[in-house]
Design an enzyme around this catalytic site. Structure first.
Site, PDB file in Angstrom:
ATOM      1  N   ARG A 151      -4.895   1.419  -0.059  1.00 60.63           N
ATOM      2  CA  ARG A 151      -4.768  -0.025   0.142  1.00 60.63           C
ATOM      3  C   ARG A 151      -4.741  -0.825  -1.160  1.00 60.63           C
ATOM      4  O   ARG A 151      -5.585  -0.634  -2.044  1.00 60.63           O
ATOM      5  CB  ARG A 151      -5.928  -0.546   1.007  1.00 60.63           C
ATOM      6  N   GLY A 205       2.778  -3.038   3.844  1.00 59.55           N
ATOM      7  CA  GLY A 205       3.577  -4.252   3.983  1.00 59.55           C
ATOM      8  C   GLY A 205       2.758  -5.493   4.243  1.00 59.55           C
ATOM      9  O   GLY A 205       1.526  -5.464   4.266  1.00 59.55           O
ATOM     10  N   CYS A 226       0.840  -1.182   0.000  1.00 54.04           N
ATOM     11  CA  CYS A 226       0.000   0.000   0.000  1.00 54.04           C
ATOM     12  C   CYS A 226       0.880   1.238   0.000  1.00 54.04           C
ATOM     13  O   CYS A 226       2.079   1.159  -0.245  1.00 54.04           O
ATOM     14  CB  CYS A 226      -0.879   0.001   1.250  1.00 54.04           C
ATOM     15  N   VAL A 271      11.961 -10.206 -19.362  1.00 59.12           N
ATOM     16  CA  VAL A 271      11.989  -9.007 -20.199  1.00 59.12           C
ATOM     17  C   VAL A 271      13.404  -8.771 -20.703  1.00 59.12           C
ATOM     18  O   VAL A 271      14.384  -8.974 -19.971  1.00 59.12           O
ATOM     19  CB  VAL A 271      11.512  -7.775 -19.391  1.00 59.12           C
TER      20      VAL A 271
END
Length: 514
Positions: A67, A92, A2, A291
């Site tokens: 959030r 976290g 968040c 990638v």
């Protein structure tokens, strides 16, 4: 994951708009819901349109939260304790929340089903050191009239703050603090000047802000120090491999146990490949993300790994007409301009962009393995020239500084796309086991010796023993930067002038998009 942010007023009240603007700037980190405490009032909302006409002032304190919902359906923040005199915002994941919740329920009533709520009750019990997770949080204790900021042991989650004559403020990313510095303090609109005003809360630290007298106290190493470990030095090599394997499997399990699907940012090297294999033991669906530029080594090895492990691979070859786009996107995401960080950040940014399109909220990576096991050429050089003591000292120094060298960049690149990054190699138990082992188990004729030998149980040898290649080279990230610089008329010798152009562009874009 968040975003958290907040402001403490020192002089005259300021409009709540500044706190809301900080949250808007950080909204990419948590798009599911938002909430804020403004002095004695609490507001929860889904859309910033709901608070655009809020015309009040912050007289004392405001804390905010965006959030990204991963654990629990009912986890809006700020979260209060039972008496609503202590409030929490956290960015976290707490990996041992189920175990903590079991005994905390005896004396506390839980208001949510989210993992973060255990923090506020551990604070009440004075047991915050029991947390096992990756986190940056703020606790506002009304009775003590203090704000407590804290960060996890290795700095997986970022936390920045600024302390001026008019206010104290904190945020998950520096760009939210730029807004205050420019608009309240009339600070020069220059990337280096703005960042020079901002401090980072170090990992494994707590900052206590006393609102009564506006005093700051910083407590470092609030959890056990990992620098002096020797409890496994007597293990034979085979036993050591078993201890390490067990710790690694548990670290991965903790990070995927609430997930049905997870992604792995994969270079086809031993670190990310082992994480992918272990994740597949515990998670129903594991997707590899790779990638690079055309024919880059990372893509070749990732394709081989996908076939070996029978795991789906989502790959992206960055075309030349996309080079400029991603250089600027990474610079805007990481809030700084650094040649190496941009080069490494590009594949991380693009991989998390792919994961977001697939609807994933969590990806894993092999970050931290080189610092922990001695994977760089400089580690080998120090070991050969200066011996075991200096080698171990270098590992500890690398782990101590990994937050500012790698982790903040990785966090910002993934969260720019609304995806949380988890890093099993920086699990506390994995670090403790590894640093307690004899040095020759980590490095001999082969860098990361014991990790490669553990990995060979799960991976083909051509991957387990694949030589180290820096991310910016394996993916072609550094080549991309020089190509873009050339397009703007800057040769390799004048790359610093191009970086200066990037710095100006970052601030210009920031101001334009607020």
């Amino acid at each position: 994951m968040c975003s958290i942010s907040g402001i403490i007023i020192k002089e005259q009240p300021i409009p709540v708009k500044y706190a809301i603007d900080m949250m808007k700037i950080l909204k990419h980190r948590g798009r599911d819901s938002s909430g804020m405490l403004i002095d004695d009032n609490i507001i929860y909302f889904k859309d910033f349109k709901d608070v655009e006409n809020l015309n009040v002032e912050i007289k004392n304190i405001s804390i905010g939260h965006n959030r990204l919902a991963i654990v629990g359906k009912y986890g809006n923040q700020p979260i209060p304790n039972e008496d609503e005199n202590i409030w929490l915002v956290c960015n976290g994941e707490i990996y041992n929340y189920i175990e903590l919740m079991e005994y905390l329920k005896e004396n506390h009533e839980f208001k949510t089903d989210t993992d973060n709520e255990v923090i506020i009750h551990l604070y009440e019990e004075d047991k915050l050191e029991e947390l096992d997770g990756d986190y940056a949080y703020a606790i506002y204790d009304k009775l003590k009239n203090i704000l407590l900021l804290a960060r996890d042991p290795f700095g997986v989650k970022p936390l920045f703050y600024v302390d001026t004559k008019k206010y104290f403020a904190f945020a998950s990313e520096r760009k939210a603090l730029w807004h205050l510095l420019i608009n309240i303090d009339n600070c020069k609109k220059d990337l280096d000047v703005l960042n020079s005003k901002i401090k980072t809360l170090k990992p494994n630290s707590q900052l206590i802000y006393y609102l009564d007298n506006h005093r700051i106290e910083i407590l470092e190493n609030f959890k056990d120090d990992f620098k002096n470990l020797n409890y496994k030095t007597n293990l034979c090599y085979e036993e050591a491999k078993k201890y390490l394997e067990k710790a690694l499997k548990n670290a991965v399990l903790k990070r995927v146990r609430d997930l049905y699907r997870v992604g792995v940012i994969c270079s086809g090297g031993v670190d990310s490949s082992l994480i992918a294999k272990l994740a597949s033991l515990y998670c129903k669906e594991v997707i590899l993300y790779a990638v690079g530029t055309e024919n880059s080594e990372d893509l070749i090895y990732a394709e081989k790994l996908s076939k070996e492990l029978n795991l789906p691979l989502r790959k992206k070859i960055i075309s030349e007409n996309e080079y400029e786009e991603y250089v600027f996107k990474v610079c805007r995401a990481i809030d700084e301009v650094d040649l190496m960080k941009i080069g490494v950040g590009i594949p991380i940014y693009v991989a998390s962009e792919l994961a977001n399109k697939d609807g994933l909220k969590v990806v894993l990576s092999g970050q931290g393995a080189d610092e922990l096991f001695g994977g760089y050429a400089r580690h080998e050089r120090v070991y050969k020239e200066k011996g075991e003591k200096e080698f171990k000292k270098m590992l500890i120094n690398d782990l101590t500084n990994i937050y500012k060298v790698n982790l903040e960049r990785d966090d910002h690149c993934t969260m720019a796309n609304g995806v949380e990054l988890r890093v099993p190699f920086l699990d506390e138990d994995v670090v403790k086991v590894t640093l307690s082992l004899p040095t020759n188990y980590l490095i001999s004729d082969l860098r990361k010796r014991i990790l490669r030998d553990v990995a060979s149980k799960y991976l083909p040898d051509y991957i387990a023993y694949r030589p180290k290649k820096a991310a910016q080279y394996g993916s072609g990230g550094e080549k991309i930067i020089y190509k873009v610089a050339k397009k703007y008329g800057f040769s390799k010798k004048k790359i610093n002038e191009f970086l200066k152009l990037l710095k100006n562009r970052v601030i210009e874009d920031f101001i334009k998009n607020i």
